[in-house]
Design a protein around this motif. Sequence first.
Motif, PDB file in Angstrom:
ATOM      1  N   GLY A  26       8.183  -6.058  -7.081  1.00 25.21           N
ATOM      2  CA  GLY A  26       7.113  -6.314  -6.122  1.00 25.21           C
ATOM      3  C   GLY A  26       6.845  -5.101  -5.249  1.00 25.21           C
ATOM      4  N   VAL A  27       5.656  -5.068  -4.672  1.00 30.46           N
ATOM      5  CA  VAL A  27       5.221  -3.908  -3.896  1.00 30.46           C
ATOM      6  C   VAL A  27       6.053  -3.721  -2.627  1.00 30.46           C
ATOM      7  N   ALA A  28       6.598  -4.788  -2.081  1.00 29.22           N
ATOM      8  CA  ALA A  28       7.399  -4.670  -0.862  1.00 29.22           C
ATOM      9  C   ALA A  28       8.652  -3.823  -1.086  1.00 29.22           C
ATOM     10  N   GLU A  29       9.091  -3.729  -2.317  1.00 26.94           N
ATOM     11  CA  GLU A  29      10.315  -2.975  -2.627  1.00 26.94           C
ATOM     12  C   GLU A  29      10.064  -1.505  -2.925  1.00 26.94           C
ATOM     13  N   VAL A  30       8.816  -1.084  -2.886  1.00 26.26           N
ATOM     14  CA  VAL A  30       8.523   0.330  -3.131  1.00 26.26           C
ATOM     15  C   VAL A  30       8.921   1.136  -1.898  1.00 26.26           C
ATOM     16  N   SER A  31       9.780   2.091  -2.123  1.00 27.98           N
ATOM     17  CA  SER A  31      10.183   3.034  -1.077  1.00 27.98           C
ATOM     18  C   SER A  31      10.468   4.369  -1.750  1.00 27.98           C
ATOM     19  N   ILE A  32      10.610   5.407  -0.955  1.00 28.31           N
ATOM     20  CA  ILE A  32      10.966   6.712  -1.512  1.00 28.31           C
ATOM     21  C   ILE A  32      12.273   6.570  -2.291  1.00 28.31           C
ATOM     22  N   ARG A  33      13.232   5.848  -1.733  1.00 34.55           N
ATOM     23  CA  ARG A  33      14.535   5.698  -2.376  1.00 34.55           C
ATOM     24  C   ARG A  33      14.440   4.937  -3.696  1.00 34.55           C
ATOM     25  N   THR A  34      13.736   3.781  -3.698  1.00 34.21           N
ATOM     26  CA  THR A  34      13.683   2.989  -4.937  1.00 34.21           C
ATOM     27  C   THR A  34      12.926   3.726  -6.037  1.00 34.21           C
ATOM     28  N   VAL A  35      11.888   4.462  -5.661  1.00 36.60           N
ATOM     29  CA  VAL A  35      11.127   5.222  -6.667  1.00 36.60           C
ATOM     30  C   VAL A  35      11.958   6.414  -7.148  1.00 36.60           C
ATOM     31  N   ALA A  36      12.719   7.020  -6.258  1.00 37.03           N
ATOM     32  CA  ALA A  36      13.596   8.115  -6.675  1.00 37.03           C
ATOM     33  C   ALA A  36      14.611   7.613  -7.698  1.00 37.03           C
ATOM     34  N   VAL A  37      15.215   6.480  -7.427  1.00 34.60           N
ATOM     35  CA  VAL A  37      16.178   5.906  -8.370  1.00 34.60           C
ATOM     36  C   VAL A  37      15.489   5.586  -9.690  1.00 34.60           C
ATOM     37  N   GLU A  38      14.336   4.952  -9.628  1.00 31.85           N
ATOM     38  CA  GLU A  38      13.607   4.561 -10.842  1.00 31.85           C
ATOM     39  C   GLU A  38      13.213   5.772 -11.680  1.00 31.85           C
ATOM     40  N   SER A  39      12.840   6.851 -11.030  1.00 31.49           N
ATOM     41  CA  SER A  39      12.372   8.036 -11.753  1.00 31.49           C
ATOM     42  C   SER A  39      13.504   8.971 -12.167  1.00 31.49           C
ATOM     43  N   LEU A  46      11.470  14.053  -4.654  1.00 28.50           N
ATOM     44  CA  LEU A  46      10.294  13.186  -4.585  1.00 28.50           C
ATOM     45  C   LEU A  46       9.480  13.510  -3.334  1.00 28.50           C
ATOM     46  N   ARG A  47      10.168  13.768  -2.224  1.00 29.72           N
ATOM     47  CA  ARG A  47       9.459  14.080  -0.970  1.00 29.72           C
ATOM     48  C   ARG A  47       8.707  15.402  -1.047  1.00 29.72           C
ATOM     49  N   HIS A  48       9.048  16.236  -2.013  1.00 26.34           N
ATOM     50  CA  HIS A  48       8.287  17.470  -2.225  1.00 26.34           C
ATOM     51  C   HIS A  48       6.849  17.133  -2.631  1.00 26.34           C
ATOM     52  N   TYR A  49       6.681  16.008  -3.309  1.00 27.96           N
ATOM     53  CA  TYR A  49       5.356  15.585  -3.773  1.00 27.96           C
ATOM     54  C   TYR A  49       4.705  14.573  -2.831  1.00 27.96           C
ATOM     55  N   PHE A  50       5.495  13.697  -2.271  1.00 29.81           N
ATOM     56  CA  PHE A  50       4.980  12.637  -1.395  1.00 29.81           C
ATOM     57  C   PHE A  50       5.888  12.520  -0.181  1.00 29.81           C
ATOM     58  N   ALA A  51       5.357  12.820   0.982  1.00 25.34           N
ATOM     59  CA  ALA A  51       6.167  12.815   2.200  1.00 25.34           C
ATOM     60  C   ALA A  51       6.465  11.401   2.694  1.00 25.34           C
ATOM     61  N   THR A  52       5.563  10.475   2.395  1.00 24.25           N
ATOM     62  CA  THR A  52       5.722   9.117   2.916  1.00 24.25           C
ATOM     63  C   THR A  52       5.514   8.075   1.823  1.00 24.25           C
ATOM     64  N   ARG A  53       5.973   6.878   2.109  1.00 24.78           N
ATOM     65  CA  ARG A  53       5.751   5.738   1.211  1.00 24.78           C
ATOM     66  C   ARG A  53       4.253   5.503   1.027  1.00 24.78           C
ATOM     67  N   ALA A  54       3.489   5.617   2.117  1.00 25.50           N
ATOM     68  CA  ALA A  54       2.038   5.394   2.043  1.00 25.50           C
ATOM     69  C   ALA A  54       1.376   6.385   1.094  1.00 25.50           C
ATOM     70  N   GLU A  55       1.761   7.663   1.163  1.00 23.85           N
ATOM     71  CA  GLU A  55       1.200   8.655   0.245  1.00 23.85           C
ATOM     72  C   GLU A  55       1.532   8.313  -1.200  1.00 23.85           C
ATOM     73  N   LEU A  56       2.758   7.895  -1.432  1.00 26.37           N
ATOM     74  CA  LEU A  56       3.211   7.535  -2.776  1.00 26.37           C
ATOM     75  C   LEU A  56       2.434   6.331  -3.301  1.00 26.37           C
ATOM     76  N   LEU A  57       2.305   5.294  -2.486  1.00 28.31           N
ATOM     77  CA  LEU A  57       1.550   4.110  -2.886  1.00 28.31           C
ATOM     78  C   LEU A  57       0.087   4.435  -3.119  1.00 28.31           C
ATOM     79  N   ALA A  58      -0.487   5.231  -2.232  1.00 24.29           N
ATOM     80  CA  ALA A  58      -1.900   5.581  -2.376  1.00 24.29           C
ATOM     81  C   ALA A  58      -2.131   6.305  -3.699  1.00 24.29           C
ATOM     82  N   PHE A  59      -1.269   7.258  -4.015  1.00 22.99           N
ATOM     83  CA  PHE A  59      -1.442   7.978  -5.274  1.00 22.99           C
ATOM     84  C   PHE A  59      -1.265   7.042  -6.466  1.00 22.99           C
ATOM     85  N   ALA A  60      -0.278   6.158  -6.408  1.00 21.83           N
ATOM     86  CA  ALA A  60      -0.043   5.221  -7.519  1.00 21.83           C
ATOM     87  C   ALA A  60      -1.270   4.340  -7.740  1.00 21.83           C
ATOM     88  N   CYS A  61      -1.904   3.888  -6.667  1.00 18.30           N
ATOM     89  CA  CYS A  61      -3.102   3.061  -6.816  1.00 18.30           C
ATOM     90  C   CYS A  61      -4.278   3.894  -7.324  1.00 18.30           C
TER      91      CYS A  61
END
Length: 189
Positions: A26-39, A46-61
Amino acid sequence: MPKVVDHAARRRELAAAVWRVIARDGVAEVSIRTVAVESGWSSGALRHYFATRAELLAFACEEVIATVTRRLENLRPEGTAREAVEVLLCETMPLDERRHLESSIAFAFLALGLGDPELARVQRLHFTGMAGFCLQLVPHLLPAGADHQRAARRLHAVVDGLTVHILAGHLTPDEAVAELAAYLDDLGG
């Protein structure tokens, strides 16, 4: 020789990791940490590309929007104009696992965009894109002189409403397709 890094490909790889986290947890579980683990990346990388969770989510959408747009541009439906419109609209609805994930991500931005301007920007991008798409389709269904703008708004509302009903489990994909077909038949007179 220095290693050449395809930054666009790396960003798409991270977007795919976001999609997998959303699909699984679910989207509530998206964080820099969970995406780092997944990837398989470190949080720092990961923060080199996306500084915040919002930036990461925005790009994913944004990647979901781009993926669906490319698919629609490459689709060449056959049959009558009415049948082609139905095929095209069905590509935007959660009728299989892939499209369900895409719709889940896009519609998650309804709530997320309420409190974050960056996510609200992406939500508007999604809605204006779909509104424009419906406006392109309506002339294939209605005669010249009809109120295409109004018909496009209604068509957009119907498709989004059916999408939400599928995501919420109120309609099956087959039921939603039948409702869309009935609406298109009514719209075409």
